[in-house]
Design a protein around this motif. Sequence first.
Motif, PDB file in Angstrom:
ATOM      1  N   LYS A 287      -5.038  12.622 -12.176  1.00 44.43           N
ATOM      2  CA  LYS A 287      -3.603  12.392 -12.406  1.00 44.43           C
ATOM      3  C   LYS A 287      -2.910  11.779 -11.190  1.00 44.43           C
ATOM      4  O   LYS A 287      -2.182  10.775 -11.341  1.00 44.43           O
ATOM      5  CB  LYS A 287      -2.939  13.710 -12.805  1.00 44.43           C
ATOM      6  N   PRO A 288      -3.061  12.319  -9.973  1.00 45.83           N
ATOM      7  CA  PRO A 288      -2.408  11.687  -8.809  1.00 45.83           C
ATOM      8  C   PRO A 288      -2.863  10.249  -8.587  1.00 45.83           C
ATOM      9  O   PRO A 288      -2.064   9.398  -8.184  1.00 45.83           O
ATOM     10  CB  PRO A 288      -2.818  12.581  -7.634  1.00 45.83           C
ATOM     11  N   PHE A 289      -4.122   9.968  -8.880  1.00 43.79           N
ATOM     12  CA  PHE A 289      -4.628   8.615  -8.688  1.00 43.79           C
ATOM     13  C   PHE A 289      -3.962   7.631  -9.657  1.00 43.79           C
ATOM     14  O   PHE A 289      -3.593   6.509  -9.285  1.00 43.79           O
ATOM     15  CB  PHE A 289      -6.140   8.618  -8.861  1.00 43.79           C
ATOM     16  N   ARG A 304      10.960  -2.597  -4.202  1.00 44.95           N
ATOM     17  CA  ARG A 304      10.472  -2.028  -2.936  1.00 44.95           C
ATOM     18  C   ARG A 304      11.156  -0.714  -2.585  1.00 44.95           C
ATOM     19  O   ARG A 304      10.849  -0.102  -1.565  1.00 44.95           O
ATOM     20  CB  ARG A 304      10.678  -3.025  -1.794  1.00 44.95           C
ATOM     21  N   SER A 305      12.094  -0.274  -3.397  1.00 45.49           N
ATOM     22  CA  SER A 305      12.780   0.992  -3.112  1.00 45.49           C
ATOM     23  C   SER A 305      11.970   2.204  -3.577  1.00 45.49           C
ATOM     24  O   SER A 305      12.299   3.331  -3.232  1.00 45.49           O
ATOM     25  CB  SER A 305      14.156   1.007  -3.796  1.00 45.49           C
ATOM     26  N   LEU A 306      10.928   1.978  -4.355  1.00 39.78           N
ATOM     27  CA  LEU A 306      10.121   3.094  -4.853  1.00 39.78           C
ATOM     28  C   LEU A 306       9.265   3.683  -3.731  1.00 39.78           C
ATOM     29  O   LEU A 306       8.830   2.984  -2.823  1.00 39.78           O
ATOM     30  CB  LEU A 306       9.212   2.619  -5.988  1.00 39.78           C
ATOM     31  N   LEU A 307       9.023   4.977  -3.815  1.00 42.79           N
ATOM     32  CA  LEU A 307       8.148   5.674  -2.881  1.00 42.79           C
ATOM     33  C   LEU A 307       7.034   6.364  -3.646  1.00 42.79           C
ATOM     34  O   LEU A 307       7.193   6.743  -4.808  1.00 42.79           O
ATOM     35  CB  LEU A 307       8.932   6.713  -2.063  1.00 42.79           C
ATOM     36  N   PHE A 308       5.923   6.505  -3.013  1.00 42.36           N
ATOM     37  CA  PHE A 308       4.777   7.194  -3.615  1.00 42.36           C
ATOM     38  C   PHE A 308       4.979   8.706  -3.543  1.00 42.36           C
ATOM     39  O   PHE A 308       5.578   9.228  -2.607  1.00 42.36           O
ATOM     40  CB  PHE A 308       3.481   6.821  -2.893  1.00 42.36           C
ATOM     41  N   CYS A 320      -0.967   8.430  -0.199  1.00 43.88           N
ATOM     42  CA  CYS A 320       0.406   8.094  -0.566  1.00 43.88           C
ATOM     43  C   CYS A 320       1.343   8.208   0.638  1.00 43.88           C
ATOM     44  O   CYS A 320       2.246   7.393   0.828  1.00 43.88           O
ATOM     45  CB  CYS A 320       0.893   9.013  -1.694  1.00 43.88           C
ATOM     46  N   HIS A 321       1.125   9.222   1.424  1.00 41.47           N
ATOM     47  CA  HIS A 321       1.941   9.386   2.635  1.00 41.47           C
ATOM     48  C   HIS A 321       1.790   8.186   3.561  1.00 41.47           C
ATOM     49  O   HIS A 321       2.780   7.677   4.108  1.00 41.47           O
ATOM     50  CB  HIS A 321       1.519  10.681   3.342  1.00 41.47           C
ATOM     51  N   ASN A 322       0.576   7.702   3.728  1.00 42.58           N
ATOM     52  CA  ASN A 322       0.344   6.556   4.599  1.00 42.58           C
ATOM     53  C   ASN A 322       0.911   5.269   4.003  1.00 42.58           C
ATOM     54  O   ASN A 322       1.388   4.391   4.746  1.00 42.58           O
ATOM     55  CB  ASN A 322      -1.149   6.399   4.871  1.00 42.58           C
ATOM     56  N   LEU A 323       0.860   5.134   2.677  1.00 41.32           N
ATOM     57  CA  LEU A 323       1.455   3.965   2.040  1.00 41.32           C
ATOM     58  C   LEU A 323       2.977   3.957   2.234  1.00 41.32           C
ATOM     59  O   LEU A 323       3.589   2.903   2.463  1.00 41.32           O
ATOM     60  CB  LEU A 323       1.108   3.939   0.552  1.00 41.32           C
ATOM     61  N   ASN A 324       3.609   5.136   2.148  1.00 41.54           N
ATOM     62  CA  ASN A 324       5.047   5.227   2.414  1.00 41.54           C
ATOM     63  C   ASN A 324       5.359   4.841   3.856  1.00 41.54           C
ATOM     64  O   ASN A 324       6.347   4.145   4.125  1.00 41.54           O
ATOM     65  CB  ASN A 324       5.545   6.641   2.126  1.00 41.54           C
ATOM     66  N   ASN A 325       4.530   5.313   4.773  1.00 42.32           N
ATOM     67  CA  ASN A 325       4.733   4.950   6.176  1.00 42.32           C
ATOM     68  C   ASN A 325       4.597   3.443   6.382  1.00 42.32           C
ATOM     69  O   ASN A 325       5.310   2.838   7.192  1.00 42.32           O
ATOM     70  CB  ASN A 325       3.725   5.688   7.065  1.00 42.32           C
ATOM     71  N   MET A 326       3.674   2.833   5.638  1.00 43.27           N
ATOM     72  CA  MET A 326       3.491   1.391   5.740  1.00 43.27           C
ATOM     73  C   MET A 326       4.744   0.660   5.268  1.00 43.27           C
ATOM     74  O   MET A 326       5.168  -0.332   5.889  1.00 43.27           O
ATOM     75  CB  MET A 326       2.288   0.962   4.912  1.00 43.27           C
TER      76      MET A 326
END
Length: 550
Positions: A287-289, A304-308, A320-326
């Motif tokens: 599910k998370p994937f 681009r306003s969406l967050l994981f 997901c945390h690292n993608l948000n940081n990116m």
Amino acid sequence: MNKEIDVLTDSTLTAIEHNLNSYFDELERITIMPYFNQSFMDSLLVINNSYYDELDTYNKFLLTQSIQYTLANYLQSTRVDVLSALFVTENLQSFITTKKYGQTSVINGYNFKGAQWYRQAIINNSNVTYINAHKQDYLQTPVADQVFSVARLIKDPITMKTLGVLMADMDTNIIAKTFNNINLGVSSIITVYDGNNNLIYATKPISESLEDQIINYTGKKISSEKDDYRLIKRPLSKLPWHINILVSQSELNDKVKGMYIVGGLFIILELLITILIYYLMWNHITKPFNNMLMTIEKIQKGNRSLLFDESGKDEISYLCHNLNNMMYEIDDLVSREYKAIIEKQKAEYHALQSQIQPHFLFNTLNGLIGLNRLGERKKVEETIINLTGMMRYILNQQDTSSLEEEFKLLKRYCALQKLRFGERINYDFQLDPELEDVQVPKLLLQPLVENAIIHGLEPIHESGQLQVKAFIEKIEDKDYIYILVEDNGVGFDITKVSSNVGIANTKNRLMLINSSSEITIDSKEGEGTKITIKIPLNLENNSKAGSVDL
């Protein structure tokens, strides 16, 4: 287990040797004092001259007082275990001073030329002479029952005329002080023998049979009525002694059995935990994937306003945390690039301020003068090479350098500092060969090493240890460079670290090259200081070529 005990005993022997050497180095510095005190040397030249007898009483008094005062002054600046200093001129006039009684007297008519220590000093010419434990039979009021001594024949450096023998005495209780609180984890006995196989000290009483096995050791185990022992022997590099450590073999065997039992229990526990973790992870992936893939598709369409979704503690949440940081870093990248240029200029300015201090050059040049007076031409050449190598490296205009070059700089710097402090400073550098070509900001470590020596080791007035290590450690499948700068000096209040220019400069330069870099400081007053630098690392194809993860 035997290997671990060997490593522990070897390090213990090394520490004991360093401590003993530091004590005797103190005595050796007293014996070389005349060559650095022109007034003292001038007085000796007059007293040993034929026209000395023609001087009036007052001038003779001034000469003797000059020698006595100089001896007393140097003696008072040494550690408490240094008891006395004695100078015997070529015409057998004696000058003696002690810490306990001050200026005292030798026995009338004492035969200095017949004393073994006097003859050894004459035979060794101007070289240092180490004297085994002996009585102060030349004093009317001995300061201690037994003393160790260092003697040296003093000559006029110009005419090479013999001026006399200078000897400094130290209490034999330094042996007991050195061996106090040594714990190898198993029962042990430590013994010290002189060059003639005479027992100087033992931490426990030993039988004649055990002593005979130690002296005539052939590589086999040593046996007594109560236990068998493993013997580790170490001859001292400077003193004509050797140290032996006897470790209980029966206690070693018991510890090995206990380790096997504990190890087996840990393996069983790890297997059970692995099975449980595998079951839980299998149930929380799909599910998370899928949610992550849907968010990526929307971002690709321009939202681009969406967050994981970062909820949870599994691998997908971490991704997901690292993608948000990116996403945050992309928005911040432009402003960071402009600020980086200004911050770099400031960091380089502070780095230049902390590269080399005037007092360091002053002490190094003074050391060169002292070595030149002693005729130590090889050491003078090595010192000049180290100093010029440092200056050439510092004046190089490159902003970065390899860790291998940084460690070479530290070795040169510590070699120059050792010229001043002698055996009071001992250093050890360990660089993982895989990191030799890794590029870091130039002069990243030198301010930290300088702080360790000047503020950590110099105030303790005894032998200290500085260690710098660089190695790779994997954390959560990511490689990091760890650089440790550690000393056993006086330490400091951790709340005052912000006022230190060298540490603040290092922090700024680390943040400039990589915002994920970390520097931590662990220090307590009286226990030393440990600075840890952590930098992300990229290595390609497991080759030696590497770079920090910018």
